[in-house]
Design a protein around this motif. Structure first.
Motif: not given
Length: 458
Positions: A302-303, A332-335, A339-340, A345-347
């Motif tokens: 997913a990620l 992950t990137k700051n931006s 989303p990450a 959490l979705g997974v």
């Protein structure tokens, strides 16, 4: 050609059968009069001998002097009554031997490997390191300065320190919460006197074990170990009753560790795990393989693979003797921080909602069974296994029944494991990143607390 192919196929079949029937090789266990537990295991494939020595001298004994256990273990090789540090290094390097010492949360370890032909000299070195370390002042001062520099450098690498923040947050006032490597403030205050006291108090034969694995005759090695270590007299080990840490959370919390120059956010999400001897650990391992325990896991797919939010994501159960943690980890990137996190959490939520089916479970079982035997193929790994058995109080049944437990896991049982052990509510979040860019966004995950990475506190 057909005969060659059939022979090759037969070899593959035998190899698979050998893996599926892996058992801990035969060994002898006994105690010396001074209380030292000894394990001897013959392995004649290569002319090498591996030694693992373990003491109840981990960082849970540090008290407020974080880093003391680690510094003591390191300093064992800084010279002995018979050899200087340089002589030890020269002797081991000359014959291609390997000598190391270290300390974790629950134990301190000394390990050594050497050729059979060099065993007399190397066992002499080992005896000196274990029984007669002098903790040379000059060598200790140099090592302490290197340690302080490393502690400063670690603050530049979120992945090197985030585990300390997570442990402090989850374990709170339990000894598991403290950083095993210490902090600059605590290490600065530790001198040779404290190290010597720690050695005298915690390196005791009645709470220690040595495992010797390799190309030797058991009766002969028994005589050698008895002669080398049988006369070792130490203080009596301290009987400290350890309680299991309280890992019950009534709300989700977010610890945001500010690293002002960070371009990425590194995060752990988790909570309560299991202790080392939890009877469901093998099923847990199989299920976690699906969630985040291999490259083709749901989290990594997913990620990383599907969204490109990170170069890697995973999950694990980190086990200790009296408790443990579960966490999802990635960066992950700051931006793309939110989303990450949302995707992770979705997974985790999908694991609870959909569970595993026969096909997914079969794939995980095959992976775990294929990955398992190689962990114990070397004599060094077997030596460490034996001393782990001593520290954590398990026996060979854990290994010998591993394949059976994997094979016997049903879909219904796997889904019950998910419900019972994989936390989904009141999760604990630790994020290391640029606070100004993510603070307002991550408040939604729980009660927010902030720290500065440049500061000492964990």
């Amino acid at each position: 050609m057909k005969h060659i192919f059939l022979a090759f196929l037969a070899l593959l079949t035998l190899s698979a059968q050998a893996q599926n029937n892996f058992k801990v090789p035969k060994y002898e266990k006994f105690k010396l009069k001074n209380g030292l537990t000894v394990y001897l295991m013959e392995q004649h494939e290569v002319p090498l001998i591996n030694v693992s020595v373990v003491f109840d001298a981990g960082s849970i004994h540090d008290g407020e002097k974080y880093g003391l256990a680690s510094l003591t273990a390191d300093a064992l090789t800084f010279g002995t009554q018979k050899y200087t540090k340089e002589q030890i290094e020269e002797m081991t390097d000359y014959v291609g031997a390997n000598l190391y010492s270290s300390a974790g949360k629950e134990s301190a370890n000394v390990g050594m490997s050497f050729a059979v032909k060099d065993q007399e000299k190397m066992l002499d070195v080992l005896q000196q390191v274990l029984m007669y370390p002098v903790f040379n002042e000059t060598e200790f001062a140099k090592h302490k300065q290197r340690t302080l520099l490393e502690l400063t450098q670690q603050k530049e690498s979120p992945r090197a320190v985030i585990g300390n923040y997570f442990n402090q947050m989850v374990f709170d006032k339990h000894p598991y919460a403290t950083p095993s490597g210490g902090t600059r403030t605590t290490v600065e205050k530790i001198g040779v006197a404290e190290v010597k006291d720690f050695y005298r108090s915690n390196y005791t034969t009645d709470r220690a074990a040595i495992a010797v694995v390799g190309d030797f005759n058991t009766a002969d090695m028994k005589k050698k170990i008895t002669a080398l270590l049988g006369g070792w007299k130490t203080a009596e080990g301290k009987m400290i009753k350890r309680s299991a840490p309280e890992l019950s959370f009534d709300k989700s919390q977010v610890l945001l560790v500010n690293k002002a120059d960070a371009r990425e956010t590194t995060f752990l999400i988790g909570g309560k795990g299991v202790d080392y001897n939890n009877p469901d650990y093998v099923p847990l391992l199989v299920v976690n393989t699906v969630l985040g325990g291999r490259f083709t896991s749901w989290l990594n797919d997913a990620l990383r693979v599907n969204s490109g939010l990170t170069y890697g994501a995973g999950s694990r159960f980190n086990r200790l003797k009296h408790g443990g943690t579960f966490y999802i980890s990635t960066f992950t990137k700051n931006s793309t921080t939110v989303p990450a996190i949302d995707m992770a959490l979705g997974v985790l939520d999908s694991l609870h909602r959909t569970g595993l089916n026969e096909e997914i479970l079969a794939s995980a079982k095959a992976y775990v069974k294929g990955d398992f035997p190689p962990e114990y193929e070397s004599a060094g790994a077997l030596a460490r296994l034996l001393t782990d058995m001593f520290i954590y109080g398990f026996d060979e049944n854990y290994i010998n029944t591993f394949q059976t437990k994997v094979d016997g896991l049903s879909v219904a049982q796997a889904n019950e494991i998910i419900r019972k052990y994989f936390p989904k509510e009141n999760l604990q979040f630790v994020l290391v990143g640029k606070a100004d860019e993510i603070r307002d966004q991550v408040k939604k995950y729980g009660t927010l607390t902030e720290k500065e990475i440049k500061n000492e506190g964990f």
